[in-house]
Scaffold this motif. Structure first.
Motif, PDB file in Angstrom:
ATOM      1  N   UNK A  20      58.657  87.864   9.210  1.00  0.00           N
ATOM      2  CA  UNK A  20      59.580  87.817  10.348  1.00  0.00           C
ATOM      3  C   UNK A  20      61.007  87.535   9.889  1.00  0.00           C
ATOM      4  N   UNK A  21      61.160  86.689   8.879  1.00  0.00           N
ATOM      5  CA  UNK A  21      62.489  86.400   8.327  1.00  0.00           C
ATOM      6  C   UNK A  21      63.065  87.635   7.657  1.00  0.00           C
ATOM      7  N   UNK A  22      62.234  88.353   6.900  1.00  0.00           N
ATOM      8  CA  UNK A  22      62.682  89.584   6.235  1.00  0.00           C
ATOM      9  C   UNK A  22      63.184  90.584   7.274  1.00  0.00           C
ATOM     10  N   UNK A  23      62.429  90.764   8.342  1.00  0.00           N
ATOM     11  CA  UNK A  23      62.849  91.706   9.387  1.00  0.00           C
ATOM     12  C   UNK A  23      64.118  91.234  10.084  1.00  0.00           C
ATOM     13  N   UNK A  24      64.220  89.938  10.362  1.00  0.00           N
ATOM     14  CA  UNK A  24      65.417  89.404  11.013  1.00  0.00           C
ATOM     15  C   UNK A  24      66.660  89.654  10.157  1.00  0.00           C
ATOM     16  N   UNK A  25      66.555  89.410   8.860  1.00  0.00           N
ATOM     17  CA  UNK A  25      67.698  89.658   7.973  1.00  0.00           C
ATOM     18  C   UNK A  25      68.050  91.142   7.997  1.00  0.00           C
ATOM     19  N   UNK A  58      49.622  95.812  -5.274  1.00  0.00           N
ATOM     20  CA  UNK A  58      50.432  97.032  -5.289  1.00  0.00           C
ATOM     21  C   UNK A  58      51.541  96.935  -6.333  1.00  0.00           C
ATOM     22  N   UNK A  59      52.258  95.850  -6.296  1.00  0.00           N
ATOM     23  CA  UNK A  59      53.412  95.717  -7.181  1.00  0.00           C
ATOM     24  C   UNK A  59      53.413  94.365  -7.878  1.00  0.00           C
ATOM     25  N   UNK A  60      52.662  94.240  -8.976  1.00  0.00           N
ATOM     26  CA  UNK A  60      52.730  92.974  -9.714  1.00  0.00           C
ATOM     27  C   UNK A  60      54.167  92.706 -10.149  1.00  0.00           C
ATOM     28  N   UNK A  61      54.580  91.474 -10.046  1.00  0.00           N
ATOM     29  CA  UNK A  61      55.935  91.116 -10.457  1.00  0.00           C
ATOM     30  C   UNK A  61      56.963  91.213  -9.353  1.00  0.00           C
ATOM     31  N   UNK A  62      56.549  91.562  -8.130  1.00  0.00           N
ATOM     32  CA  UNK A  62      57.483  91.612  -7.004  1.00  0.00           C
ATOM     33  C   UNK A  62      58.202  90.279  -6.891  1.00  0.00           C
ATOM     34  N   UNK A  63      59.520  90.330  -6.671  1.00  0.00           N
ATOM     35  CA  UNK A  63      60.327  89.117  -6.525  1.00  0.00           C
ATOM     36  C   UNK A  63      61.299  89.319  -5.372  1.00  0.00           C
ATOM     37  N   UNK A  64      61.198  88.460  -4.363  1.00  0.00           N
ATOM     38  CA  UNK A  64      62.118  88.431  -3.226  1.00  0.00           C
ATOM     39  C   UNK A  64      62.979  87.193  -3.371  1.00  0.00           C
ATOM     40  N   UNK A  65      64.296  87.367  -3.242  1.00  0.00           N
ATOM     41  CA  UNK A  65      65.219  86.242  -3.222  1.00  0.00           C
ATOM     42  C   UNK A  65      65.875  86.222  -1.845  1.00  0.00           C
ATOM     43  N   UNK A  66      65.797  85.087  -1.182  1.00  0.00           N
ATOM     44  CA  UNK A  66      66.466  84.907   0.103  1.00  0.00           C
ATOM     45  C   UNK A  66      67.574  83.881  -0.091  1.00  0.00           C
ATOM     46  N   UNK A  67      68.770  84.223   0.395  1.00  0.00           N
ATOM     47  CA  UNK A  67      69.909  83.307   0.364  1.00  0.00           C
ATOM     48  C   UNK A  67      69.955  82.555   1.693  1.00  0.00           C
ATOM     49  N   UNK A  68      70.054  81.244   1.617  1.00  0.00           N
ATOM     50  CA  UNK A  68      70.132  80.406   2.811  1.00  0.00           C
ATOM     51  C   UNK A  68      71.475  79.688   2.831  1.00  0.00           C
ATOM     52  N   UNK A  69      72.121  79.693   3.991  1.00  0.00           N
ATOM     53  CA  UNK A  69      73.336  78.919   4.216  1.00  0.00           C
ATOM     54  C   UNK A  69      73.024  77.896   5.301  1.00  0.00           C
ATOM     55  N   UNK A  70      73.233  76.642   4.992  1.00  0.00           N
ATOM     56  CA  UNK A  70      72.918  75.558   5.936  1.00  0.00           C
ATOM     57  C   UNK A  70      71.502  75.693   6.485  1.00  0.00           C
ATOM     58  N   UNK A  71      70.563  76.091   5.624  1.00  0.00           N
ATOM     59  CA  UNK A  71      69.169  76.189   5.995  1.00  0.00           C
ATOM     60  C   UNK A  71      68.769  77.460   6.718  1.00  0.00           C
ATOM     61  N   UNK A  72      69.721  78.329   7.038  1.00  0.00           N
ATOM     62  CA  UNK A  72      69.422  79.571   7.763  1.00  0.00           C
ATOM     63  C   UNK A  72      69.532  80.764   6.820  1.00  0.00           C
ATOM     64  N   UNK A  73      68.620  81.743   6.937  1.00  0.00           N
ATOM     65  CA  UNK A  73      68.690  82.915   6.060  1.00  0.00           C
ATOM     66  C   UNK A  73      69.960  83.729   6.308  1.00  0.00           C
ATOM     67  N   UNK A  74      70.631  84.105   5.201  1.00  0.00           N
ATOM     68  CA  UNK A  74      71.886  84.847   5.291  1.00  0.00           C
ATOM     69  C   UNK A  74      71.828  86.192   4.580  1.00  0.00           C
ATOM     70  N   UNK A  75      70.817  86.415   3.745  1.00  0.00           N
ATOM     71  CA  UNK A  75      70.696  87.674   3.021  1.00  0.00           C
ATOM     72  C   UNK A  75      69.453  87.661   2.163  1.00  0.00           C
ATOM     73  N   UNK A  76      69.151  88.836   1.588  1.00  0.00           N
ATOM     74  CA  UNK A  76      67.958  88.937   0.744  1.00  0.00           C
ATOM     75  C   UNK A  76      68.098  90.095  -0.236  1.00  0.00           C
ATOM     76  N   UNK A  77      67.333  89.983  -1.295  1.00  0.00           N
ATOM     77  CA  UNK A  77      67.264  91.030  -2.305  1.00  0.00           C
ATOM     78  C   UNK A  77      65.871  90.997  -2.907  1.00  0.00           C
ATOM     79  N   UNK A  78      65.354  92.178  -3.283  1.00  0.00           N
ATOM     80  CA  UNK A  78      64.047  92.183  -3.923  1.00  0.00           C
ATOM     81  C   UNK A  78      63.876  93.371  -4.842  1.00  0.00           C
ATOM     82  N   UNK A  79      62.849  93.243  -5.685  1.00  0.00           N
ATOM     83  CA  UNK A  79      62.511  94.318  -6.614  1.00  0.00           C
ATOM     84  C   UNK A  79      61.253  93.969  -7.373  1.00  0.00           C
TER      85      UNK A  79
END
Length: 189
Positions: A20-25, A58-79
């Motif tokens: 849900x956080x991923x979709x919200x971002x 499916x994808x061994x090694x998947x890594x999602x990074x979520x950036x939080x500002x004041x505890x709230x999600x502000x962005x994301x990156x993955x690969x």
């Protein structure tokens, strides 16, 4: 950027738990693309791809990074690292060189950076660069790859500034996928 974001890493299984956080971002980052009505950019299509990327085994090694500002999600990156016979290279057209040699993967050669997005209310603060650097920091692969739409001038300019260079183009196998330029970044050893 005034305050440095808190960066949190998630495996594929953990990423599915914060779906849900991923979709919200995504919804807060791609407002114009979603509003365009392009089926590829719909939240449903995006989350379908996310579910495929994070499917068990499916994808061994998947890594999602979520950036939080004041505890709230502000962005994301993955690969993830490209495995031998990686589908990610299917249909690639190189500007120069041998496609067979270029696409030969062993699970340790290339990291596929799939997404970088920052919620529209937080753009211009350096969060995209911070996500980029956090995701790629300490990667053991020789290089990273990403796809960018050729007319996305803002993103393209940033990627070039960050050291990425074009090697060709491809259209992914996803429904309604556009043609993307394929970029490479040589990673420090």
């Amino acid at each position: 950027m005034t305050a440095a974001p808190e960066m949190r890493h998630y495996t594929a299984a953990q990423a599915r738990e914060i779906r849900a956080t991923v979709e919200d971002i995504y919804r807060r980052s791609y407002t114009e693309a979603i509003a365009s009505g392009d089926p590829f950019d719909s939240p449903e299509a995006f989350m379908h791809r996310f579910d495929a990327y994070t499917a068990p085994d499916r994808l061994p090694g998947f890594d999602l990074v979520v950036a939080y500002l004041d505890g709230a999600p502000a962005g994301q990156s993955w690969g993830w690292p490209l495995r031998p016979g990686a589908e990610g290279w299917d249909g690639v057209h190189l500007d120069d060189g041998d496609t067979t040699q270029f696409t030969a993967e062993d699970g340790h050669r290339t990291f596929a950076l799939s997404e970088i997005m920052v919620c529209s209310e937080h753009t211009g603060r350096g969060i995209a660069r911070a996500l980029h650097d956090e995701l790629l920091r300490g990667r053991p692969e020789q290089r990273a790859t990403l796809l960018v739409e050729p007319d996305n001038e803002r993103a393209y300019a940033r990627y070039r500034k960050w050291g990425w260079y074009r090697v060709g183009w491809l259209r992914p196998g996803w429904d309604d996928a556009p043609v993307f330029d394929a970029l490479i970044l040589d990673l420090p050893l």
